[in-house]
Design an enzyme around this catalytic site. Structure first.
Site, PDB file in Angstrom:
ATOM      1  N   LYS A  65      44.933 -10.193  53.478  1.00 49.36           N
ATOM      2  CA  LYS A  65      44.796  -9.640  54.835  1.00 49.36           C
ATOM      3  C   LYS A  65      46.175  -9.142  55.270  1.00 49.36           C
ATOM      4  CE  LYS A  65      42.822 -10.543  59.389  1.00 49.36           C
ATOM      5  NZ  LYS A  65      43.852  -9.978  60.210  1.00 49.36           N
ATOM      6  N   ARG A  99      45.372  -0.924  61.616  1.00 51.11           N
ATOM      7  CA  ARG A  99      44.174  -0.454  60.905  1.00 51.11           C
ATOM      8  C   ARG A  99      44.117   1.062  61.033  1.00 51.11           C
ATOM      9  NH1 ARG A  99      38.857  -2.929  60.419  1.00 51.11           N
ATOM     10  NH2 ARG A  99      37.752  -1.721  58.842  1.00 51.11           N
ATOM     11  N   LYS A 128      37.057 -13.077  57.577  1.00 47.11           N
ATOM     12  CA  LYS A 128      38.512 -13.242  57.471  1.00 47.11           C
ATOM     13  C   LYS A 128      38.908 -14.717  57.608  1.00 47.11           C
ATOM     14  CE  LYS A 128      39.161 -12.167  62.337  1.00 47.11           C
ATOM     15  NZ  LYS A 128      39.682 -11.294  63.345  1.00 47.11           N
ATOM     16  N   PHE A 186      41.757  -0.169  51.469  1.00 44.80           N
ATOM     17  CA  PHE A 186      40.809  -1.175  50.979  1.00 44.80           C
ATOM     18  C   PHE A 186      39.361  -0.691  50.958  1.00 44.80           C
ATOM     19  CE2 PHE A 186      42.239  -2.733  55.273  1.00 44.80           C
ATOM     20  CZ  PHE A 186      41.102  -2.393  55.998  1.00 44.80           C
ATOM     21  N   ARG A 226      30.411  -6.158  63.419  1.00 38.31           N
ATOM     22  CA  ARG A 226      31.064  -7.364  62.925  1.00 38.31           C
ATOM     23  C   ARG A 226      29.968  -8.199  62.290  1.00 38.31           C
ATOM     24  NH1 ARG A 226      35.907  -9.153  64.533  1.00 38.31           N
ATOM     25  NH2 ARG A 226      35.977  -7.939  66.440  1.00 38.31           N
ATOM     26  N   GLU A 266      40.409 -10.344  49.305  1.00 37.21           N
ATOM     27  CA  GLU A 266      41.548  -9.420  49.455  1.00 37.21           C
ATOM     28  C   GLU A 266      42.609 -10.025  50.358  1.00 37.21           C
ATOM     29  OE1 GLU A 266      40.283  -5.638  50.901  1.00 37.21           O
ATOM     30  OE2 GLU A 266      38.672  -5.487  49.436  1.00 37.21           O
TER      31      GLU A 266
HETATM   32  P1  ATP Z   1      42.836  -9.537  63.565  1.00 34.23           P
HETATM   33  O1  ATP Z   1      43.478  -9.667  64.902  1.00 34.23           O
HETATM   34  O2  ATP Z   1      42.525 -10.824  62.880  1.00 34.23           O
HETATM   35  O3  ATP Z   1      43.522  -8.545  62.658  1.00 34.23           O
HETATM   36  P2  ATP Z   1      40.850  -7.704  64.482  1.00 34.23           P
HETATM   37  O4  ATP Z   1      40.098  -8.095  65.698  1.00 34.23           O
HETATM   38  O5  ATP Z   1      41.909  -6.673  64.597  1.00 34.23           O
HETATM   39  O6  ATP Z   1      41.376  -9.001  63.805  1.00 34.23           O
HETATM   40  P3  ATP Z   1      38.713  -7.930  62.619  1.00 34.23           P
HETATM   41  O7  ATP Z   1      37.739  -6.949  62.103  1.00 34.23           O
HETATM   42  O8  ATP Z   1      38.202  -9.083  63.373  1.00 34.23           O
HETATM   43  O9  ATP Z   1      39.811  -7.134  63.417  1.00 34.23           O
HETATM   44  O10 ATP Z   1      39.519  -8.544  61.381  1.00 34.23           O
HETATM   45  C1  ATP Z   1      39.814  -7.794  60.265  1.00 34.23           C
HETATM   46  C2  ATP Z   1      41.100  -7.001  60.460  1.00 34.23           C
HETATM   47  O11 ATP Z   1      42.001  -7.319  59.418  1.00 34.23           O
HETATM   48  C3  ATP Z   1      40.849  -5.529  60.316  1.00 34.23           C
HETATM   49  O12 ATP Z   1      40.615  -4.924  61.566  1.00 34.23           O
HETATM   50  C4  ATP Z   1      42.096  -4.980  59.645  1.00 34.23           C
HETATM   51  O13 ATP Z   1      42.972  -4.430  60.605  1.00 34.23           O
HETATM   52  C5  ATP Z   1      42.759  -6.181  59.059  1.00 34.23           C
HETATM   53  N1  ATP Z   1      42.821  -6.183  57.585  1.00 34.23           N
HETATM   54  C6  ATP Z   1      43.934  -6.453  56.883  1.00 34.23           C
HETATM   55  N2  ATP Z   1      43.694  -6.448  55.574  1.00 34.23           N
HETATM   56  C7  ATP Z   1      42.382  -6.150  55.414  1.00 34.23           C
HETATM   57  C8  ATP Z   1      41.534  -6.000  54.278  1.00 34.23           C
HETATM   58  N3  ATP Z   1      41.988  -6.171  53.054  1.00 34.23           N
HETATM   59  N4  ATP Z   1      40.234  -5.689  54.515  1.00 34.23           N
HETATM   60  C9  ATP Z   1      39.752  -5.527  55.767  1.00 34.23           C
HETATM   61  N5  ATP Z   1      40.504  -5.666  56.880  1.00 34.23           N
HETATM   62  C10 ATP Z   1      41.813  -5.976  56.707  1.00 34.23           C
END
Ligand code: ATP
Length: 578
Positions: A279, A284, A444, A364, A438, A277
Site C-alpha cells: 500500500k 491516487r 486494505k 496497480f 467500496r 500488494e
Molecule cells: P487511505 O486513507 O487508507 O489511503 P482512502 O480512503 O484514501 O484510504 P481507500 O480506497 O479506502 O482510500 O483505500 C485504498 C487507498 O490506498 C487507495 O485509495 C489508494 O490511494 C491507496 N493505495 C496504495 N497502494 C495501493 C494499491 N496497491 N492498490 C490499491 N490502492 C492502493
C-alpha cells in the site's frame, strides 16, 4: 417558492423561464427550505424536467453537485478568492467593508452576505451600475448559459490585472440579478458551497425521477463516467447504457474495505490465492493516454498533469497505446518512499520546479487499453495486460504477490512496513473493477502497530531457503532482573542481516542444542505485532500475534528493553479499544 422582495423588484419580476439563473436560484431555495428528502427530489426532478436545453441541464446538475465546471472539463477552476468576491459585492451594492463584515458575522457564509447586501442595496445604484456595462443584454434576465460564459471568462483572466478584470466580470453578473436569492446562489456556486442539503445521491435520484429511469441505471452510469452532468443528458435521451469508460474522461476510483489484522483480512475472502500488494502512501491518480495526449486525474477527478510533467512525458513514450491506468504517485528517492507531505508542497506551488522531490507512479490496475474497456474483466487479466506494458521510470508497476496463507500476508505486511510503505491492499483476482464502490474485492491493512523492544534469548536454524542460517528468534521482555519469553519471530530481516545475525548468535551461544542455541541476552530487536494474547506457551503468560521484526536496535542495550508491565498495559488497552 419565491422569497420576499421589495416593491421595486416586484414590478420588474417576470414569469421566469426555466433556463434563467433566477429559476435555478429559486429551485435551490426551495430545496434548501425542506428537510424532507422526498420533497427535495420532487422539487429538483420537476425543475430538471422543465429544462429544455441539454446544455442548461448539464449546467444545473453541475452547479447542484457543488461544482463549477463538469468533471474532466478543460477549465476546472475560476480562481476567484474571497477577497475578490468581497470587493465585487462592495462595488455592486455600494457597501462598506464594515457592512459586509457585519453580515458575515451574522451568517458565516458569503452567499448569504451577497443576499443581504442585495436586499439592503438601492435599486437605483444597481441600475446605474448596470447601465455602465455597455451591453445589449443588460435588460434581459440572466440565463444559466450566460453564467457559464462568465465563469469561463473568470477562469481565463490570468496574469497582470487579472484581479481587476475578475472583479469587473463579477460586477457585471451581479448587476444583472433581479432578486436577492440569485445573489446568494451565484456566490455559493462560485465558492462551491451550495449548503442546500443535496448530496450527489439525491441529485442521482432526482435525475432518475425526472426522466423515468431507475436509480440503479443512473448510479451505474455516474460511477462509470464520473460525470453527473453527462449522465443527466444521457438519462434525458434514454441512453444511459452509452455511459462508458474512455481515455481522457476520468472515471470514479475503486475503493477498498479495511481489515483489522491479517486474520480479519483473510476471512474477508472466500477463496485463495489472492493478490497482495504494497500500500503506497501518496496521491491516487488515473493516468489517461489517447494518441499523444496524456492527462492525469486525481481522486476528485481534477486534471493534475501539470504538476507531474515527468509522468506525462514518460507516459507519452508509450507509443501505440491508448490507456487508462490506476495507481499511486509517491515521492521516491534512492529506492525508498519519502514523506507524503513532500508531494503536497508540489501541489501547492501549482507547478513543478527544479528542486521538487523525485517521484514514482506505481501502477496497480489497467482499466482500458487500445479501444477495449477492461473494467469488467477479472483482475488477473487486467494485471496481465498491465504487466505487458513497457513502462519506463518514473512509471513502474506496484509490488504484487499471489498469496495463500495468513502467514504470507503477515510477512508481506512487515516487509511493506519495513520498506517504508503503509501496509497492504489485498485483492480478489477474479474481481472486476467497480468504479466508485467500496467492496470486499479490495481490502486494505494498514493498522499502526505497537512495538516492543525485546532481547533474543534463543535462536533456531531456518528451513527451505533459510536452511543453514539462524533465522528464527525467541525473545523476551524484562521483569525485575528476570527475562520472560514472549514470542518468536522469523520475518522482517533482510538476507544479509540474517547472515550477520547467524555469525553473531554463534559467537554469543551459551548452549548449543544442534538446531537450537541458547544465547546470551545481548541483541535487542524492535518487534511489531498485531495483538497481545494471554498464553500458557511462554513463561511471561503472554504471546504476540503475528510478530515481525521491525529492526535490530543496535543502539539499545538489553537493560533498556521493555518490561512485562508494558506488555500488560498494551494488553489492557486493547481490551478497552475492543
Ligand atoms: P487511505 O486513507 O487508507 O489511503 P482512502 O480512503 O484514501 O484510504 P481507500 O480506497 O479506502 O482510500 O483505500 C485504498 C487507498 O490506498 C487507495 O485509495 C489508494 O490511494 C491507496 N493505495 C496504495 N497502494 C495501493 C494499491 N496497491 N492498490 C490499491 N490502492 C492502493
Amino acid at each position: 417558492m419565491r422569497p420576499e422582495t421589495n416593491e421595486d423588484e416586484e414590478e420588474r419580476y417576470e414569469v421566469s423561464s426555466s433556463s434563467t439563473f433566477e429559476a435555478f436560484a429559486l429551485t435551490c431555495e426551495a430545496i434548501s427550505s425542506t428537510r424532507s428528502k422526498l420533497k427535495k427530489i420532487e422539487v429538483l426532478s420537476n425543475y430538471l424536467r422543465q429544462l429544455q436545453s441539454e446544455q442548461d441541464l448539464q449546467t444545473a446538475v453541475t452547479f447542484l453537485s457543488g461544482k463549477i465546471f463538469p468533471a474532466g472539463a478543460d477549465e476546472c477552476e475560476v480562481n476567484v478568492g474571497y477577497s475578490t468576491i468581497w470587493r465585487a459585492l462592495e462595488e455592486t451594492f455600494g457597501k462598506s467593508q464594515d457592512d459586509l463584515s457585519s453580515y458575515y458575522l451574522r451568517h458565516g457564509d458569503l452567499g448569504s452576505v451577497a443576499e443581504e447586501a442585495f436586499k439592503t442595496s438601492s435599486p437605483q445604484q444597481r441600475r446605474i451600475l448596470l447601465s455602465s456595462f455597455d451591453s445589449s443584454d443588460s435588460e434581459k434576465q440572466l440565463t444559466l448559459s450566460e453564467v457559464v460564459s462568465s465563469f469561463h471568462e473568470l477562469a481565463r483572466a490570468k496574469g497582470k490585472g487579472a484581479i481587476e478584470r475578475k472583479i469587473l466580470i463579477l460586477e457585471a453578473l451581479l448587476a444583472r440579478l433581479r432578486i436577492p436569492v440569485e445573489a446568494k446562489y451565484l456566490i455559493r456556486v462560485l465558492t462551491s458551497e451550495m449548503r442546500i442539503g443535496l448530496v450527489e445521491g439525491l441529485v442521482e435520484e432526482s435525475i432518475a425521477k425526472a426522466f423515468g429511469r431507475t436509480l440503479e441505471e443512473v448510479r451505474s452510469a455516474n460511477l462509470v463516467s464520473g460525470n453527473i452532468a453527462l449522465v443527466s443528458t444521457l438519462a434525458k435521451r434514454g441512453e444511459l447504457h452509452l455511459a462508458k469508460i474512455e481515455p481522457l474522461k476520468p472515471t470514479n476510483f475503486m475503493l477498498a474495505d479495511s481489515a483489522q489484522d491479517p486474520q480479519d483480512l483473510f476471512q474477508k475472502f472466500d477463496s485463495m490465492p489472492v493478490f497482495s500488494e504494497f500500500k503506497y502512501d501518496g496521491i491516487r491518480a488515473q493516468l489517461h493516454k489517447r494518441s499523444d495526449i496524456v492527462k492525469i486525474f486525481s481522486r476528485n477527478l481534477e486534471e493534475v498533469g501539470k504538476f507531474f510533467p515527468e509522468l506525462v512525458s514518460s507516459a507519452s513514450k508509450l507509443e501505440q497505446e491508448d490507456l487508462i491506468l490506476d495507481g499511486e504517485i509517491v515521492p521516491f528517492r534512492d529506492g525508498k518512499p519519502l514523506s507524503f507531505q513532500l508531494l503536497q508542497r508540489r501541489l501547492r506551488k501549482k507547478a513543478r520546479s527544479i528542486e521538487d522531490v523525485p517521484l514514482m507512479y506505481f501502477a496497480f490496475d489497467l482499466l482500458f487499453r487500445n479501444s477495449v474497456s477492461f473494467i469488467e474483466r477479472p483482475l488477473s487479466e487486467r494485471v496481465m495486460a498491465l504487466e505487458s506494458l513497457k513502462l519506463e521510470q518514473p512509471l513502474t508497476l506496484s509490488s504484487r504477490r499471489l498469496v495463500n496463507r495468513i502467514e504470507e500476508i503477515s510477512e508481506m505486511f512487515s516487509e511493506s512496513k519495513s520498506q517504508g510503505y503503509e501496509g497492504l491492499v489485498v485483492k480478489d483476482p477474479n474481481s472486476s473493477y467497480t468504479p466508485g464502490r467500496r467492496g470486499r474485492s479490495w481490502v486494505k491493512l494498514k493498522k499502526e502497530l505497537d512495538t516492543l523492544d525485546v532481547v533474543i534469548v534463543a535462536a533456531e536454524y531456518g528451513h527451505g531457503k533459510r536452511a543453514g542460517v539462524i533465522s528464527d528468534y525467541t525473545f523476551a521482555v524484562r521483569e525485575g532482573s528476570d527475562l520472560k519469553v514472549i514470542g518468536k519471530a522469523y520475518s522482517g530481516l533482510t538476507d544479509l542481516e540474517i547472515k550477520e545475525m547467524t555469525d553473531l548468535l554463534k559467537s554469543i551461544t551459551e548452549i548449543d542444542q544442534g538446531y537450537r542455541r541458547i544465547v546470551k541476552p545481548k541483541i535487542v530487536l524492535e518487534v511489531a505485532f498485531d495483538a497481545i494474547q494471554k498464553s500458557e506457551r511462554h513463561d511471561s503468560g503472554f504471546a504476540l500475534r503475528f510478530p515481525r521484526i521491525k529492526r535490530i536496535r543496535w543502539d539499545k542495550s538489553p537493560n533498556e528493553i521493555d518490561t512485562l508491565d508494558k506488555v500488560r498495559q498494551i494488553y489492557e488497552s486493547q481490551r478497552v479499544r475492543a
